[in-house]
Write a protein that holds these residues in place. Sequence first.
Motif, PDB file in Angstrom:
ATOM      1  N   THR A  78       0.840  -1.198   0.000  1.00  0.00           N
ATOM      2  CA  THR A  78       0.000   0.000   0.000  1.00  0.00           C
ATOM      3  C   THR A  78       0.874   1.246   0.000  1.00  0.00           C
ATOM      4  O   THR A  78       2.092   1.172   0.173  1.00  0.00           O
ATOM      5  CB  THR A  78      -0.921   0.040   1.233  1.00  0.00           C
ATOM      6  N   LEU A  79       0.241   2.411  -0.157  1.00  0.00           N
ATOM      7  CA  LEU A  79       0.983   3.670  -0.219  1.00  0.00           C
ATOM      8  C   LEU A  79       0.838   4.498   1.059  1.00  0.00           C
ATOM      9  O   LEU A  79       1.095   5.702   1.053  1.00  0.00           O
ATOM     10  CB  LEU A  79       0.508   4.499  -1.418  1.00  0.00           C
ATOM     11  N   GLU A  80       0.482   3.874   2.151  1.00  0.00           N
ATOM     12  CA  GLU A  80       0.270   4.604   3.399  1.00  0.00           C
ATOM     13  C   GLU A  80       1.561   5.281   3.867  1.00  0.00           C
ATOM     14  O   GLU A  80       1.559   6.460   4.249  1.00  0.00           O
ATOM     15  CB  GLU A  80      -0.263   3.664   4.475  1.00  0.00           C
ATOM     16  N   GLU A  81       2.683   4.535   3.843  1.00  0.00           N
ATOM     17  CA  GLU A  81       3.955   5.130   4.260  1.00  0.00           C
ATOM     18  C   GLU A  81       4.393   6.207   3.276  1.00  0.00           C
ATOM     19  O   GLU A  81       4.971   7.227   3.666  1.00  0.00           O
ATOM     20  CB  GLU A  81       5.044   4.062   4.369  1.00  0.00           C
ATOM     21  N   HIS A  82       4.075   6.023   1.996  1.00  0.00           N
ATOM     22  CA  HIS A  82       4.410   7.027   0.985  1.00  0.00           C
ATOM     23  C   HIS A  82       3.720   8.354   1.305  1.00  0.00           C
ATOM     24  O   HIS A  82       4.316   9.430   1.161  1.00  0.00           O
ATOM     25  CB  HIS A  82       3.969   6.551  -0.402  1.00  0.00           C
ATOM     26  N   ALA A  83       2.454   8.271   1.730  1.00  0.00           N
ATOM     27  CA  ALA A  83       1.698   9.481   2.071  1.00  0.00           C
ATOM     28  C   ALA A  83       2.346  10.211   3.246  1.00  0.00           C
ATOM     29  O   ALA A  83       2.452  11.443   3.257  1.00  0.00           O
ATOM     30  CB  ALA A  83       0.246   9.123   2.400  1.00  0.00           C
ATOM     31  N   GLU A  84       2.784   9.437   4.239  1.00  0.00           N
ATOM     32  CA  GLU A  84       3.444  10.043   5.407  1.00  0.00           C
ATOM     33  C   GLU A  84       4.721  10.769   4.996  1.00  0.00           C
ATOM     34  O   GLU A  84       5.000  11.883   5.470  1.00  0.00           O
ATOM     35  CB  GLU A  84       3.759   8.951   6.438  1.00  0.00           C
ATOM     36  N   LEU A  85       5.493  10.151   4.107  1.00  0.00           N
ATOM     37  CA  LEU A  85       6.744  10.762   3.672  1.00  0.00           C
ATOM     38  C   LEU A  85       6.493  11.972   2.777  1.00  0.00           C
ATOM     39  O   LEU A  85       7.230  12.968   2.861  1.00  0.00           O
ATOM     40  CB  LEU A  85       7.605   9.726   2.946  1.00  0.00           C
ATOM     41  N   LEU A  86       5.476  11.912   1.931  1.00  0.00           N
ATOM     42  CA  LEU A  86       5.121  13.083   1.114  1.00  0.00           C
ATOM     43  C   LEU A  86       4.760  14.257   2.016  1.00  0.00           C
ATOM     44  O   LEU A  86       5.150  15.403   1.759  1.00  0.00           O
ATOM     45  CB  LEU A  86       3.962  12.757   0.175  1.00  0.00           C
ATOM     46  N   SER A  87       4.004  13.994   3.065  1.00  0.00           N
ATOM     47  CA  SER A  87       3.634  15.044   4.026  1.00  0.00           C
ATOM     48  C   SER A  87       4.878  15.615   4.698  1.00  0.00           C
ATOM     49  O   SER A  87       5.039  16.831   4.822  1.00  0.00           O
ATOM     50  CB  SER A  87       2.681  14.491   5.092  1.00  0.00           C
ATOM     51  N   LYS A  88       5.766  14.719   5.101  1.00  0.00           N
ATOM     52  CA  LYS A  88       6.988  15.127   5.800  1.00  0.00           C
ATOM     53  C   LYS A  88       7.856  16.032   4.928  1.00  0.00           C
ATOM     54  O   LYS A  88       8.321  17.084   5.383  1.00  0.00           O
ATOM     55  CB  LYS A  88       7.772  13.879   6.206  1.00  0.00           C
ATOM     56  N   TYR A  89       8.052  15.642   3.680  1.00  0.00           N
ATOM     57  CA  TYR A  89       8.982  16.374   2.819  1.00  0.00           C
ATOM     58  C   TYR A  89       8.362  17.601   2.151  1.00  0.00           C
ATOM     59  O   TYR A  89       9.078  18.537   1.797  1.00  0.00           O
ATOM     60  CB  TYR A  89       9.561  15.445   1.753  1.00  0.00           C
ATOM     61  N   SER A  90       7.052  17.609   1.978  1.00  0.00           N
ATOM     62  CA  SER A  90       6.411  18.750   1.308  1.00  0.00           C
ATOM     63  C   SER A  90       5.944  19.809   2.292  1.00  0.00           C
ATOM     64  O   SER A  90       5.772  20.974   1.925  1.00  0.00           O
ATOM     65  CB  SER A  90       5.208  18.272   0.490  1.00  0.00           C
TER      66      SER A  90
END
Length: 415
Positions: A78-90
Amino acid sequence: MDNSLLDLPTLKDLDITRRRVFMRVDINSPIDPETGKILDDRRIRVHAKYIKEIVDKYEPALVIGSHQGRPGERDFTTLEEHAELLSKYSGVQVKFVDDVMGPAARSAISELRPGEVLLLDNLRLVSEEVLEGAPEAQSMTVFVRRLSGLFDYYVNDAFATAHRSQPSIVGFPLVLPSAMGPLFEKEVIAAAKIFSSTSGPRIFILGGSKVHDLLRVIENLVRNRLADRILTTGLLAQLFLVAKGVRLGDENVRLLEEKNILTLIPRARLLLMKGAPIETPVDVKTHNEKDDAVENVSITKITGVIKDIGETTLEIYCELIKEASLIVMRGPAGVIEDSKFREGTLKILDAVYNSRAFVVIAGGHLGSMIDETKVNDRIHVSTGGNALLLLLSGEELPAIKALQMSKSIFHGGKR
């Protein structure tokens, strides 16, 4: 490649301000098979920067779609961790919905407000997204028909998937006004510079494991006279050494045979006979498994398995790089998974950083070796190694074709 590549619609051609937008990105990342955690988040960091720019400038209700791995493989998740990292970096809250086109996804899309960002789950959870087909057929898939009515515009910012012909890449442009996103546009501009560069020397440093694709690239470079020198490393260099009649030893020939590379010898010889500007190593580093010895040997005295280019070759290649006005680098020079055989790649990269050339580094495994503190406006690190490779080999990329079709449908073929 013709000039139409630079005439693709961009965000300047759409008014996405406070509108509902579906944007395809590529945040597909290496996954630790044991923990399921992301090992390298470079692509996520790059996309986060552009997501932030788009939100700040246009305040769209921005829905993002990406894939991760393939069904049945260990990195399919899934992309759940991807969403967390997008939030962190953006610095922008990226909401996540564990759905792609079902009721939960459609509800989350409908409720999204201007300035908010939503990441759908792994698009390849939808079986249609795994299959490739013509844009016309992909625009009629259930996936596209079910979601397209919820959006005003479609943006493709996933150059790394431009060689795929899946619904999220080629289907939406036929039913929605579409444009390439800022990262896709940056990749296109860099590719156009490669094709339009006339001042030399234009140097291509090609290596890695994708020998069949690289040979097609070289054939196109030679046909269109785009390269002044082609510096070969890795298995590609071994192919051309064999084509020159160099004896590499049974172990290395066996490896080339296993990878079906020996069948390419006639094509390699034809390029050499035509006078293609192909340079091959004069020495290599080998590994003898019996006594675990690493040796730097001349190509005329090879014993053991070739693992990297040699020291004299490095000196020659680095001197040539100093004079370049354009450098394109694809693939590592050696077996970088082993720290003993990273020197060739690292020293070539150092020469590239210190050159005066416009540089395009084509992602892939090479990306893990790049020192980002040395990357500047003169050096473009592509997120789409395979897509760039195919573009350089003269192939039409489905994503680009779909955007051209969309321009014709919704923009009347005009900018």
